[in-house]
Structure formats: structure tokens, C-alpha cells
Design a protein around this motif. Sequence first.
Motif, PDB file in Angstrom:
ATOM      1  N   LEU A  60     118.713 -15.949 -29.148  1.00 38.45           N
ATOM      2  CA  LEU A  60     120.046 -15.338 -29.137  1.00 38.45           C
ATOM      3  C   LEU A  60     120.024 -13.956 -29.779  1.00 38.45           C
ATOM      4  N   GLY A  61     119.297 -13.817 -30.867  1.00 32.58           N
ATOM      5  CA  GLY A  61     119.180 -12.509 -31.529  1.00 32.58           C
ATOM      6  C   GLY A  61     118.495 -11.491 -30.638  1.00 32.58           C
ATOM      7  N   ALA A  62     117.461 -11.927 -29.945  1.00 28.36           N
ATOM      8  CA  ALA A  62     116.745 -11.022 -29.046  1.00 28.36           C
ATOM      9  C   ALA A  62     117.601 -10.656 -27.835  1.00 28.36           C
ATOM     10  N   MET A  63     118.425 -11.596 -27.389  1.00 30.84           N
ATOM     11  CA  MET A  63     119.327 -11.300 -26.275  1.00 30.84           C
ATOM     12  C   MET A  63     120.308 -10.196 -26.663  1.00 30.84           C
ATOM     13  N   LYS A  64     120.721 -10.198 -27.905  1.00 32.51           N
ATOM     14  CA  LYS A  64     121.642  -9.170 -28.394  1.00 32.51           C
ATOM     15  C   LYS A  64     120.907  -7.860 -28.624  1.00 32.51           C
ATOM     16  N   TYR A 112     104.722 -31.447 -22.528  1.00 29.94           N
ATOM     17  CA  TYR A 112     106.167 -31.226 -22.629  1.00 29.94           C
ATOM     18  C   TYR A 112     106.539 -29.781 -22.942  1.00 29.94           C
ATOM     19  N   ASN A 113     105.570 -28.922 -23.175  1.00 32.15           N
ATOM     20  CA  ASN A 113     105.868 -27.535 -23.549  1.00 32.15           C
ATOM     21  C   ASN A 113     106.814 -26.864 -22.563  1.00 32.15           C
ATOM     22  N   ASP A 114     106.492 -26.927 -21.276  1.00 32.76           N
ATOM     23  CA  ASP A 114     107.319 -26.256 -20.269  1.00 32.76           C
ATOM     24  C   ASP A 114     108.706 -26.874 -20.194  1.00 32.76           C
ATOM     25  N   GLY A 115     108.783 -28.164 -20.322  1.00 31.31           N
ATOM     26  CA  GLY A 115     110.077 -28.839 -20.288  1.00 31.31           C
ATOM     27  C   GLY A 115     110.957 -28.460 -21.468  1.00 31.31           C
ATOM     28  N   VAL A 116     110.356 -28.330 -22.643  1.00 29.94           N
ATOM     29  CA  VAL A 116     111.118 -27.937 -23.830  1.00 29.94           C
ATOM     30  C   VAL A 116     111.620 -26.501 -23.667  1.00 29.94           C
ATOM     31  N   ILE A 117     110.773 -25.621 -23.155  1.00 35.04           N
ATOM     32  CA  ILE A 117     111.178 -24.232 -22.904  1.00 35.04           C
ATOM     33  C   ILE A 117     112.323 -24.211 -21.894  1.00 35.04           C
ATOM     34  N   ALA A 118     112.196 -24.974 -20.824  1.00 37.40           N
ATOM     35  CA  ALA A 118     113.248 -25.032 -19.799  1.00 37.40           C
ATOM     36  C   ALA A 118     114.544 -25.589 -20.387  1.00 37.40           C
ATOM     37  N   ILE A 172     112.343 -16.646 -23.826  1.00 35.57           N
ATOM     38  CA  ILE A 172     112.231 -17.973 -24.435  1.00 35.57           C
ATOM     39  C   ILE A 172     110.763 -18.373 -24.564  1.00 35.57           C
ATOM     40  N   GLN A 173     109.957 -18.054 -23.553  1.00 37.62           N
ATOM     41  CA  GLN A 173     108.530 -18.372 -23.628  1.00 37.62           C
ATOM     42  C   GLN A 173     107.878 -17.641 -24.795  1.00 37.62           C
ATOM     43  N   GLN A 174     108.193 -16.365 -24.946  1.00 41.33           N
ATOM     44  CA  GLN A 174     107.619 -15.584 -26.044  1.00 41.33           C
ATOM     45  C   GLN A 174     108.091 -16.117 -27.391  1.00 41.33           C
ATOM     46  N   SER A 175     109.382 -16.391 -27.483  1.00 40.69           N
ATOM     47  CA  SER A 175     109.952 -16.885 -28.739  1.00 40.69           C
ATOM     48  C   SER A 175     109.452 -18.287 -29.066  1.00 40.69           C
ATOM     49  N   GLY A 176     109.145 -19.068 -28.045  1.00 37.64           N
ATOM     50  CA  GLY A 176     108.715 -20.444 -28.245  1.00 37.64           C
ATOM     51  C   GLY A 176     107.242 -20.624 -28.486  1.00 37.64           C
ATOM     52  N   LEU A 177     106.489 -19.541 -28.517  1.00 33.27           N
ATOM     53  CA  LEU A 177     105.044 -19.655 -28.694  1.00 33.27           C
ATOM     54  C   LEU A 177     104.690 -20.447 -29.943  1.00 33.27           C
ATOM     55  N   GLN A 178     105.251 -20.074 -31.074  1.00 31.74           N
ATOM     56  CA  GLN A 178     104.936 -20.771 -32.331  1.00 31.74           C
ATOM     57  C   GLN A 178     105.677 -22.096 -32.448  1.00 31.74           C
ATOM     58  N   SER A 179     106.986 -22.071 -32.180  1.00 28.98           N
ATOM     59  CA  SER A 179     107.791 -23.263 -32.452  1.00 28.98           C
ATOM     60  C   SER A 179     107.579 -24.382 -31.444  1.00 28.98           C
ATOM     61  N   VAL A 180     107.125 -24.053 -30.240  1.00 34.60           N
ATOM     62  CA  VAL A 180     106.938 -25.085 -29.222  1.00 34.60           C
ATOM     63  C   VAL A 180     105.475 -25.192 -28.818  1.00 34.60           C
ATOM     64  N   ILE A 181     104.944 -24.146 -28.233  1.00 30.96           N
ATOM     65  CA  ILE A 181     103.626 -24.205 -27.596  1.00 30.96           C
ATOM     66  C   ILE A 181     102.501 -24.453 -28.598  1.00 30.96           C
ATOM     67  N   ASN A 182     102.557 -23.808 -29.749  1.00 34.69           N
ATOM     68  CA  ASN A 182     101.514 -24.000 -30.756  1.00 34.69           C
ATOM     69  C   ASN A 182     101.886 -25.075 -31.772  1.00 34.69           C
ATOM     70  N   ASN A 183     102.901 -25.853 -31.481  1.00 35.76           N
ATOM     71  CA  ASN A 183     103.372 -26.888 -32.391  1.00 35.76           C
ATOM     72  C   ASN A 183     102.664 -28.205 -32.074  1.00 35.76           C
ATOM     73  N   PRO A 184     101.870 -28.722 -33.001  1.00 31.72           N
ATOM     74  CA  PRO A 184     101.146 -29.973 -32.738  1.00 31.72           C
ATOM     75  C   PRO A 184     102.069 -31.185 -32.578  1.00 31.72           C
ATOM     76  N   GLU A 185     103.321 -31.065 -32.999  1.00 34.73           N
ATOM     77  CA  GLU A 185     104.283 -32.161 -32.864  1.00 34.73           C
ATOM     78  C   GLU A 185     104.874 -32.249 -31.455  1.00 34.73           C
ATOM     79  N   ALA A 225     114.424 -22.639 -35.170  1.00 32.94           N
ATOM     80  CA  ALA A 225     113.562 -21.467 -35.025  1.00 32.94           C
ATOM     81  C   ALA A 225     113.785 -20.768 -33.692  1.00 32.94           C
ATOM     82  N   LEU A 226     113.859 -21.543 -32.624  1.00 33.26           N
ATOM     83  CA  LEU A 226     113.873 -20.968 -31.278  1.00 33.26           C
ATOM     84  C   LEU A 226     115.225 -20.399 -30.865  1.00 33.26           C
TER      85      LEU A 226
END
Length: 172
Positions: free
Chosen positions: A101-105, A27-33, A9-22, A95-96
Amino acid sequence: MLEQLTQLIQQSGLQSVINNPEVPNQYNDGVIAEAQHSILSTFSQLKENGETDKVEGALESADHPVAQNIQQNFAGNIMEKFGINGATAASIAAALIPAVLGAMKGGGQGTGNGFNIQDILASVTSGNLGGALGGLGGGNLQSTISNIGGKLGLDKDGDGDVDLNDLTKMFR
């Protein structure tokens, strides 16, 4: 398995969460959690209801009703908990969640063979889920944030935790 999911989730969330100015950085860690919580709690509920076949369906297609439900719940939760606007929350979820889910599969890049569905279901019912979600949702939140932040390379001063000193060093 849960640690692998967190890393995924951390890897997948890099663009959609961590690098997201919105998404405010605090809150990055909380959104990932919250993404992990949304996925695992849904899978746990399916297991409890004897609907384990729906887990595989969710891993197969982002259009599956279970995958859509996870996205909607996740978006709603991050809007409520972190004040993220609706359009941004929906965009992050779209995005996330399918990427995870795809990566889990096994459909994600760099994920190897993915997760074994039986391992996923076993972990959500073995008591690991309660501990993982409890650790993410409350109790020692600072420790959890520091742990996740350290894994993301946010411990800039190398003292083993993520705090204001690390934030200061990011801008020097």
C-alpha cells in the motif's frame, strides 16, 4: 496497472513470503495472488459503496481501518486456503500489505511515483478486476502459476513453464 501491482506484490513479498520457511514453496504464488485479491477486492467494494476517499486513507497509513481490514482478511484467507499458522499469517500480512500500500502511494523504494489513485479505482471497476481476479483464482491456475513463477526466475529449465523439472533443477 494490474500487472504493475502484481510485480509490486512479488517484489514486496520476496522476504515475507517467498524466502519465508513457514510458507511451503508450492503456496508462494497463491499467497502472492491472495494479497492482490485482498487489496483489489477491498478497493472495489469501497468504490461500489462510494467510499473512494477511504482508498487514499489506506494508502497513506498502515493504521488506517481499511488497511487493517485488508491485512486481517488477507491473513485469514491464507490461513484457510494454505494452512499457514495464525502467527505466520499475521506476520506476513503485517509486512506485506503495508509495504504494498505504501509503495502504491509512492512511498516504496524503487517504485517511482507510485500509482495514480484514479487509475486504481478505474481498474477495479472497469472489468479488469474481474478478469485479473478470475485468472488468479481459478480456471487456468497452472498457467497463472507458471506465468508468475517465470517472472520470479523459477523457470530453471527455460521451457516457459514452472513445473517439477524446474524444482529438480533448483537442487542440482
